[in-house]
Design a protein around this motif. Structure first.
Motif, PDB file in Angstrom:
ATOM      1  N   ILE A  24       0.880  -1.185   0.000  1.00  0.00           N
ATOM      2  CA  ILE A  24       0.000   0.000   0.000  1.00  0.00           C
ATOM      3  C   ILE A  24       0.908   1.223   0.000  1.00  0.00           C
ATOM      4  CG2 ILE A  24      -1.873   1.194   1.216  1.00  0.00           C
ATOM      5  CD1 ILE A  24      -2.535  -1.518   2.576  1.00  0.00           C
ATOM      6  N   ASP A  25       1.199   1.737  -1.185  1.00  0.00           N
ATOM      7  CA  ASP A  25       2.166   2.830  -1.319  1.00  0.00           C
ATOM      8  C   ASP A  25       1.532   4.012  -2.041  1.00  0.00           C
ATOM      9  OD1 ASP A  25       4.370   1.414  -0.179  1.00  0.00           O
ATOM     10  OD2 ASP A  25       4.393   0.197  -2.012  1.00  0.00           O
ATOM     11  N   PRO A  26       2.095   5.216  -1.808  1.00  0.00           N
ATOM     12  CA  PRO A  26       1.563   6.382  -2.531  1.00  0.00           C
ATOM     13  C   PRO A  26       1.875   6.289  -4.027  1.00  0.00           C
ATOM     14  CG  PRO A  26       3.019   7.047  -0.716  1.00  0.00           C
ATOM     15  CD  PRO A  26       3.177   5.573  -0.886  1.00  0.00           C
ATOM     16  N   GLU A  27       0.957   6.746  -4.842  1.00  0.00           N
ATOM     17  CA  GLU A  27       1.187   6.799  -6.285  1.00  0.00           C
ATOM     18  C   GLU A  27       0.551   8.064  -6.843  1.00  0.00           C
ATOM     19  OE1 GLU A  27      -1.327   3.495  -8.178  1.00  0.00           O
ATOM     20  OE2 GLU A  27      -0.941   2.720  -6.169  1.00  0.00           O
ATOM     21  N   GLU A  28       0.963   8.448  -8.042  1.00  0.00           N
ATOM     22  CA  GLU A  28       0.450   9.691  -8.622  1.00  0.00           C
ATOM     23  C   GLU A  28      -0.801   9.426  -9.450  1.00  0.00           C
ATOM     24  OE1 GLU A  28       3.542  11.570 -10.829  1.00  0.00           O
ATOM     25  OE2 GLU A  28       4.610  12.171  -9.010  1.00  0.00           O
ATOM     26  N   MET A  29      -1.737  10.347  -9.344  1.00  0.00           N
ATOM     27  CA  MET A  29      -2.953  10.188 -10.142  1.00  0.00           C
ATOM     28  C   MET A  29      -2.645  10.504 -11.603  1.00  0.00           C
ATOM     29  SD  MET A  29      -6.637  11.917  -9.483  1.00  0.00           S
ATOM     30  CE  MET A  29      -7.180  12.773 -10.937  1.00  0.00           C
ATOM     31  N   PRO A  30      -2.984   9.561 -12.525  1.00  0.00           N
ATOM     32  CA  PRO A  30      -2.691   9.831 -13.941  1.00  0.00           C
ATOM     33  C   PRO A  30      -3.637  10.877 -14.519  1.00  0.00           C
ATOM     34  CG  PRO A  30      -3.835   7.726 -13.680  1.00  0.00           C
ATOM     35  CD  PRO A  30      -3.635   8.278 -12.299  1.00  0.00           C
ATOM     36  N   GLU A  31      -3.252  11.453 -15.657  1.00  0.00           N
ATOM     37  CA  GLU A  31      -4.139  12.375 -16.387  1.00  0.00           C
ATOM     38  C   GLU A  31      -5.363  11.591 -16.857  1.00  0.00           C
ATOM     39  OE1 GLU A  31      -3.520  15.748 -17.810  1.00  0.00           O
ATOM     40  OE2 GLU A  31      -2.214  15.786 -16.028  1.00  0.00           O
ATOM     41  N   LEU A  32      -6.522  12.214 -16.798  1.00  0.00           N
ATOM     42  CA  LEU A  32      -7.724  11.533 -17.280  1.00  0.00           C
ATOM     43  C   LEU A  32      -7.733  11.487 -18.804  1.00  0.00           C
ATOM     44  CD1 LEU A  32     -10.657  12.887 -15.080  1.00  0.00           C
ATOM     45  CD2 LEU A  32      -9.237  10.855 -14.749  1.00  0.00           C
TER      46      LEU A  32
END
Ligand SMILES: NC(=O)c1ccc[n+]([C@@H]2O[C@H](COP(=O)([O-])OP(=O)(O)OC[C@H]3O[C@@H](n4cnc5c(N)ncnc54)[C@H](OP(=O)(O)O)[C@@H]3O)[C@@H](O)[C@H]2O)c1
Length: 339
Positions: A24-32
């Motif tokens: 359970i790690d932080p990740e970046e939200m991709p562009e929609l």
């Protein structure tokens, strides 16, 4: 850049899932992309079937891949959108996974109205749980007034609804659950006629025989099986003529590390011309709206109570919350509410 955390499958468990099963790690939200929308997840459904999805073997759905976000029914609010059907601010339910933020193109998603029913209901009694109870009971159980119905995991999400549907249909209902507290709840709050505690030292076959006598029944007309194992076997011993055994699930076996023996009493199916049949709730999807309307009406009339256990916390509590199902540490529908 927005970051969020997801529960990803790190390695396949042997037996009960452990901390090593997950990352359970932080990740970046991709562009929609075109037609996509982002949902801030507020509620995640915990289901026994999740255990099966972690194993790499053929089943009704492909296994969750190593590294993939854990498959889960979840619900939340749209925070960014390029899809007109799912505008910002809409509350939506779907198979969005065990994650803080999900990206969807709308497949399998729908907008909900929490003025009509509470958000947890859309994952519980009006969601897969209620649909499983409804179609398993009516389509496979084929109830008739006066039938004797036995339900295992009776204080659980599906079992609690099945027993109440049986009462609405004029059946006598025997529940089976783990512990006195659950059994008291099942009879007092949910209205089952009797509840048997399978965690006592008295064998289930003996308890069931005594319960059938107590309710004045000649045998089990419908056994709605959520657990498998010895409880299934005990029910097979008491089938009435033409009985229906509904195989909904077998939670007692989901974490087994050795092959579980089959039920030795199955020949009673032949003797009693009975039927034992499994089903998958997804097969009834086109009929969900009818079932949702009927269950919604019974909820509004107070004829059905839908118990819920809502764990409030961070996404990091997903692994422990899931394991509550296998310890019987839930009453009714188990949900993780993300802070
Ligand atoms: N066929 C389908 O399409 C479909 C769809 C949804 C769910 N299901 C199945 O329906 C069943 C119930 O699911 P649910 O979501 O309603 O879960 P649930 O009943 O709310 O939770 C699981 C319950 O199972 C009981 N349990 C755990 N280990 C057990 C064991 N070794 N022996 C006996 N009971 C045990 C526990 O209650 P106690 O404290 O009473 O032990 C626990 O609370 C599961 O088997 C699930 O896989 C099938």
């Amino acid at each position: 850049m927005t970051t969020f955390r997801s529960v990803r499958l790190s390695q396949r468990p042997v037996g009960l899932p452990s901390a090593e099963t997950w990352s359970i790690d932080p990740e970046e939200m991709p562009e929609l992309k075109h037609n996509e929308f982002a949902i801030k997840i507020e509620l995640i459904s915990l289901d026994p079937a999740m255990r099966g999805w972690l194993d790499d073997r053929p089943s009704y759905l492909p296994p969750v891949e190593i590294g993939a976000i854990m498959r889960a029914g979840s619900l939340g609010t749209v925070i960014e959108s390029s899809n007109q059907r799912f505008p910002v601010g809409a509350q939506v339910v779907g198979n969005f996974g065990a994650t803080e933020i999900a990206i969807s193109d709308g497949t399998g998603a729908r907008v909900i109205n929490t003025d009509l029913a509470s958000a947890p209901m859309y994952l519980g009694a009006l969601g897969m749980t209620g649909m499983t109870a409804y179609f398993g009971f009516f389509e496979l159980g084929v109830p008739r007034a006066g039938d004797t119905v036995v339900v295992s995991a009776a204080a659980g999400a599906v079992g609690s609804i099945v027993g109440q549907l049986a009462k609405i249909n004029g059946c006598t209902v025997i529940g089976i659950a783990g512990g006195k507290e659950k059994c008291d709840y099942v009879t007092e709050a949910l209205g089952f006629d009797v509840c048997l505690d399978y965690k006592t030292d008295i064998p289930m076959r003996k308890q069931l025989g005594a319960a059938l006598q107590e309710v004045g029944s000649k045998g089990v007309d419908i056994y709605f099986d959520n657990v498998g194992g010895e409880i299934l076997n005990a029910n097979l011993a008491y089938l009435s003529f033409g009985a229906r055994v509904v195989i909904c699930g077998a939670i007692s076996q989901y974490n087994a590390t050795e092959i579980t023996p089959g039920p030795s009493n199955y020949m009673n199916l032949l003797v009693k011309r009975a039927r034992m049949q499994g089903f998958l709730v997804f097969d009834y999807e086109n009929k969900f709206p009818v079932a949702q309307r009927r269950i919604g009406k019974w909820l509004a009339q107070g004829k059905i109570t839908a118990p819920e256990t809502i764990v409030k916390g961070e996404i990091t509590e997903f692994p422990e919350t899931l394991n509550r199902l296998f310890a019987g540490n839930n009453m009714g529908k188990l949900l993780l509410q993300i802070n």
